[in-house]
Motif scaffolding. Structure first.
Motif, mmCIF file in Angstrom:
data_model
loop_
_atom_site.group_PDB
_atom_site.id
_atom_site.type_symbol
_atom_site.label_atom_id
_atom_site.label_comp_id
_atom_site.label_asym_id
_atom_site.label_seq_id
_atom_site.Cartn_x
_atom_site.Cartn_y
_atom_site.Cartn_z
ATOM 1 N N GLY A 105 0.723 -1.108 -0.032
ATOM 2 C CA GLY A 105 -0.044 0.012 0.004
ATOM 3 C C GLY A 105 0.769 1.162 -0.070
ATOM 4 O O GLY A 105 0.137 2.174 -0.328
ATOM 5 N N SER A 106 2.151 1.092 0.434
ATOM 6 C CA SER A 106 2.833 2.431 0.453
ATOM 7 C C SER A 106 4.464 2.170 0.368
ATOM 8 O O SER A 106 4.709 0.853 0.549
ATOM 9 C CB SER A 106 2.969 3.019 1.747
ATOM 10 N N GLU A 107 5.206 2.902 -0.109
ATOM 11 C CA GLU A 107 6.642 2.418 -0.029
ATOM 12 C C GLU A 107 7.200 2.451 1.144
ATOM 13 O O GLU A 107 8.326 1.561 1.458
ATOM 14 C CB GLU A 107 7.416 3.831 -0.952
ATOM 15 N N ASN A 108 6.402 2.743 2.417
ATOM 16 C CA ASN A 108 6.838 2.445 3.648
ATOM 17 C C ASN A 108 6.889 1.073 4.068
ATOM 18 O O ASN A 108 7.027 0.525 5.324
ATOM 19 C CB ASN A 108 6.045 3.540 4.596
ATOM 20 N N ASP A 109 5.889 0.253 3.278
ATOM 21 C CA ASP A 109 5.692 -1.243 3.464
ATOM 22 C C ASP A 109 6.910 -1.987 2.845
ATOM 23 O O ASP A 109 6.960 -3.354 3.021
ATOM 24 C CB ASP A 109 4.429 -1.661 2.869
ATOM 25 N N LEU A 110 7.794 -1.448 2.031
ATOM 26 C CA LEU A 110 8.960 -1.997 1.392
ATOM 27 C C LEU A 110 9.609 -2.861 2.223
ATOM 28 O O LEU A 110 9.844 -4.235 2.138
ATOM 29 C CB LEU A 110 9.650 -1.167 0.550
HETATM 30 C C1 RP5 Z 1 -1.589 1.618 4.321
HETATM 31 O O1 RP5 Z 1 -1.263 2.871 5.248
HETATM 32 C C2 RP5 Z 1 -0.046 1.501 3.845
HETATM 33 O O2 RP5 Z 1 -0.200 0.149 3.523
HETATM 34 C C3 RP5 Z 1 0.797 1.713 5.149
HETATM 35 O O3 RP5 Z 1 1.273 0.703 5.773
HETATM 36 C C4 RP5 Z 1 -0.143 2.741 5.707
HETATM 37 C C5 RP5 Z 1 0.479 4.014 5.918
HETATM 38 O O4 RP5 Z 1 0.900 4.401 4.694
HETATM 39 P P1 RP5 Z 1 1.850 5.796 4.418
HETATM 40 O O5 RP5 Z 1 1.056 6.969 5.169
HETATM 41 O O6 RP5 Z 1 2.945 5.319 5.174
HETATM 42 O O7 RP5 Z 1 2.228 5.900 2.991
HETATM 43 O O8 RP5 Z 1 -2.052 2.278 3.136
#
Ligand code: RP5
Length: 172
Positions: A13-18
């Protein structure tokens, strides 16, 4: 198995999940399974998420792994658009540290399953994808067996070292 055609699609969902989701890719690479990784947020990129899921089977994808944190709807949104097996990885982030994502990912309505692994369980998502694929690709069976044998041998070695350590005479 064609090395140039990804069999597993890994979404997050986000680059922070990588940092979590790349562990699924590491397992698949170790087992020689071609995969692709993409960022596709269920909430921020809903059209892209739907079109990825709808077109995955015709592009040759056979299993999808989807990881997200907080109100994690990615795996469910993907599962709603495809009958390919979908493995969900709840990711620890935010105040609830993944418990929110676990509940969001695992509590799917009947008929739209998501095979949910543990919070941050991306490694197991990779192994589960490989085990699903081993039904069609028997060459994976030996690789999976070897991996388990290696894990067992590593543990036995560590266990022997523990015994040596704890058998040292105690000098107060
Ligand atoms: C989700 O919300 C993402 O998978 C992530 O883990 C979480 C926070 O997203 P970011 O705000 O870090 O992009 O959609």
């Amino acid at each position: 198995m064609d090395k140039n055609t990804p069999l597993v699609g890994i979404l997050m969902g986000s680059e922070n999940d990588l940092s979590v989701m790349e562990k699924a890719m590491d397992v698949l690479c170790m087992l020689g399974i071609p995969c692709e990784m993409k960022i596709s947020s269920a909430h921020r990129m809903p059209e892209l998420t739907a079109s990825y899921a709808k077109s995955a089977r015709e592009r040759g994808i056979e299993v999808i792994i989807a990881g997200a944190g907080m109100a994690a709807h990615l795996a469910g949104a993907v599962a709603a658009q495809t009958t390919l097996p979908v493995i969900g990885v709840p990711i620890s982030s935010g105040e609830l540290k993944g418990v929110d994502a676990l509940y969001s990912t695992v509590q799917m309505p009947a008929g739209i399953p998501v095979a949910t692994v543990a919070i941050n369980g991306a490694k197991n998502a990779g192994f589960l994808a490989a085990q699903i694929l081993s039904i069609k690709y028997p060459e994976l069976i030996n690789r999976l067996d070897s991996q388990r044998k290696e894990a067992k041998e590593n543990l036995l070695k560590k266990s022997e070292q523990l015994c040596i350590g704890s058998c040292k005479p105690h000098n107060p």
